[in-house]
Design an enzyme around this catalytic site. Sequence first.
Site, PDB file in Angstrom:
ATOM      1  N   LYS A 183      -9.410   8.390 -11.880  1.00 33.34           N
ATOM      2  CA  LYS A 183     -10.417   8.115 -10.888  1.00 33.34           C
ATOM      3  C   LYS A 183      -9.670   8.525  -9.687  1.00 33.34           C
ATOM      4  O   LYS A 183      -8.841   8.000  -9.064  1.00 33.34           O
ATOM      5  CB  LYS A 183     -10.270   6.426 -10.717  1.00 33.34           C
ATOM      6  CG  LYS A 183     -11.562   5.944 -10.242  1.00 33.34           C
ATOM      7  CD  LYS A 183     -11.933   6.221  -8.512  1.00 33.34           C
ATOM      8  CE  LYS A 183     -10.947   5.516  -7.761  1.00 33.34           C
ATOM      9  NZ  LYS A 183     -11.250   5.772  -6.171  1.00 33.34           N
ATOM     10  N   GLU A 258       3.609   4.707  -7.162  1.00 32.17           N
ATOM     11  CA  GLU A 258       4.064   5.343  -6.129  1.00 32.17           C
ATOM     12  C   GLU A 258       3.551   5.253  -4.983  1.00 32.17           C
ATOM     13  O   GLU A 258       2.240   5.469  -4.819  1.00 32.17           O
ATOM     14  CB  GLU A 258       4.354   7.090  -6.287  1.00 32.17           C
ATOM     15  CG  GLU A 258       5.421   7.709  -5.455  1.00 32.17           C
ATOM     16  CD  GLU A 258       4.594   8.381  -4.646  1.00 32.17           C
ATOM     17  OE1 GLU A 258       4.650   7.973  -3.452  1.00 32.17           O
ATOM     18  OE2 GLU A 258       3.980   9.411  -4.717  1.00 32.17           O
ATOM     19  N   CYS A 292       3.405  11.146   1.394  1.00 36.45           N
ATOM     20  CA  CYS A 292       4.071   9.948   1.304  1.00 36.45           C
ATOM     21  C   CYS A 292       5.575  10.200   1.474  1.00 36.45           C
ATOM     22  O   CYS A 292       6.270   9.224   2.117  1.00 36.45           O
ATOM     23  CB  CYS A 292       4.082   9.458  -0.205  1.00 36.45           C
ATOM     24  SG  CYS A 292       4.346  10.619  -1.561  1.00 36.45           S
ATOM     25  N   GLU A 390       3.823   2.752   8.098  1.00 37.13           N
ATOM     26  CA  GLU A 390       3.328   3.871   7.658  1.00 37.13           C
ATOM     27  C   GLU A 390       2.225   4.303   8.486  1.00 37.13           C
ATOM     28  O   GLU A 390       1.145   3.510   8.444  1.00 37.13           O
ATOM     29  CB  GLU A 390       3.455   3.899   5.984  1.00 37.13           C
ATOM     30  CG  GLU A 390       2.876   5.298   5.968  1.00 37.13           C
ATOM     31  CD  GLU A 390       2.683   5.484   4.267  1.00 37.13           C
ATOM     32  OE1 GLU A 390       3.357   6.350   3.598  1.00 37.13           O
ATOM     33  OE2 GLU A 390       2.113   4.347   3.668  1.00 37.13           O
TER      34      GLU A 390
END
Length: 498
Positions: A183, A258, A292, A390
């Site tokens: 997906k 992650e 990331c 973030e």
Amino acid sequence: MTHYIPEGLPDRIRHFIDGEFVDSVGGETFDVLDPVSNETYVQAAAGRQADIDLAVAAAKRAFDDGPWPRMLPRQRSRVLHKIADLVEARDARLAELETFDTGLPITQALGQAQRAAENFRFFADLIVAQRDDAYKVPGRQVNYVNRKPIGVAGLITPWNTPFMLESWKLAPALATGNTVVLKPAEFTPLSASLWAEIFREAGVPDGVFNLVNGLGEEAGDALVKHPDVPLISFTGESRTGQIIFGNAAPFLKGLSMELGGKSPAVVFADADLDSALDATVFGVFSLNGERCTAGSRVLVERGVYDDFVARYAARAKNIVVGDPHDPATEVGALVHPEHYEKVMRYVEIGKSEGRLVAGGGRPEGLDTGNYVAPTVFADVSPDARIFQEEIFGPVVAITPFDTDEEALALANNTRYGLAAYIWTNDLKRAHTFAQSVEAGMVWLNSNNVRDLRTPFGGVKASGLGHEGGYRSIDFYTDQQAVHITLNEAHSPRFGTAR
């Protein structure tokens, strides 16, 4: 600026289930935008429960009855090498489509396509060379381990460098004999649709690879909750990871996640400052800052702080922002207007939390598209939102420190723990600091150079589990212990006392 549109774009992006491109059962679609014009360039099939059910059923049939899990490792390895060959041969086309769909600079998208090929090549080699453990008690017992593929793996991937990150999951899942339902992120479904033809041409049997597009809260949610999907590998933001964790719990699924990062780059005064400058500028502004492992907090020792900030700001102002398809571009357009607005909100927040020394808005001459000027805030306090949260864009916070202890406290002062970068020529300090920093991965005097054999993952809010090398093999297989007694088995003789 003329808007580049690749030739040969699909008329619609469809699912790929059991070897066929198909529309959604209910006919639902969603718009896909390109990030330079922010106009809809294609409709994609929007997967829901019924589409996930069909994909999982196909994957389960291919696992239960098909040849893929039963092939010798060398047979699967040959198919994976063919996949790598095909990706390498098409790297320019893959990069062109990835750049159009994501806004990543074309030179960086090309590197990501080549990394995708290398991921398949690495696992193709690893499954042939793989050995399993045996444990002996001489003359008495032998114990050995069988590795067995688990079943249908649900793979949920993000919109930053999507094709490469899909390969990172697809390669080990397929190498170990599992079947998959992928997906991809709804912002960037274009390059994922290319896997179907690549796999078909390489000889992957129907049903082994299935692709369902759609929203996370619909298609992704249905995949996570499907009882016939024992494994979920997810890369994305930490909040979504928490939701997936909760939804997978009733099924006791294997999870590899992650998640987000707010990684520190710590620059000591004794470092090679030219190299540290190169690495810390690249580390947050490459891939448009949408990475990331970005070193988005730069911590600099006080003695070199003012000079370093001035040089950093000058470099940031000089970064080439522009058309993602131009090879000279260093920062392209952010992926989607929703994300652009999020990053711009943080830029405005930062103006009250730090000293703006570069950027701070839209670059001149780029009036449309999701363009953000590389933005640098200095003198940022550790309680600032731009230090703690973030942002996932071309925005960096720079903070001074005086002692090793203060540097470590600042480095560890977020909920995240994905990566850390340490710049010093003091060997003892480097290794001591690396041991103490709360990060799943540490780079000493280097910048995010990946060895595919090493574990990749984070601590704290940055993830759960590790992938990469044998850790990926571990995740995608069950380890079955087989025990053999070599002499007479001595068991307590219950039921013989009378």
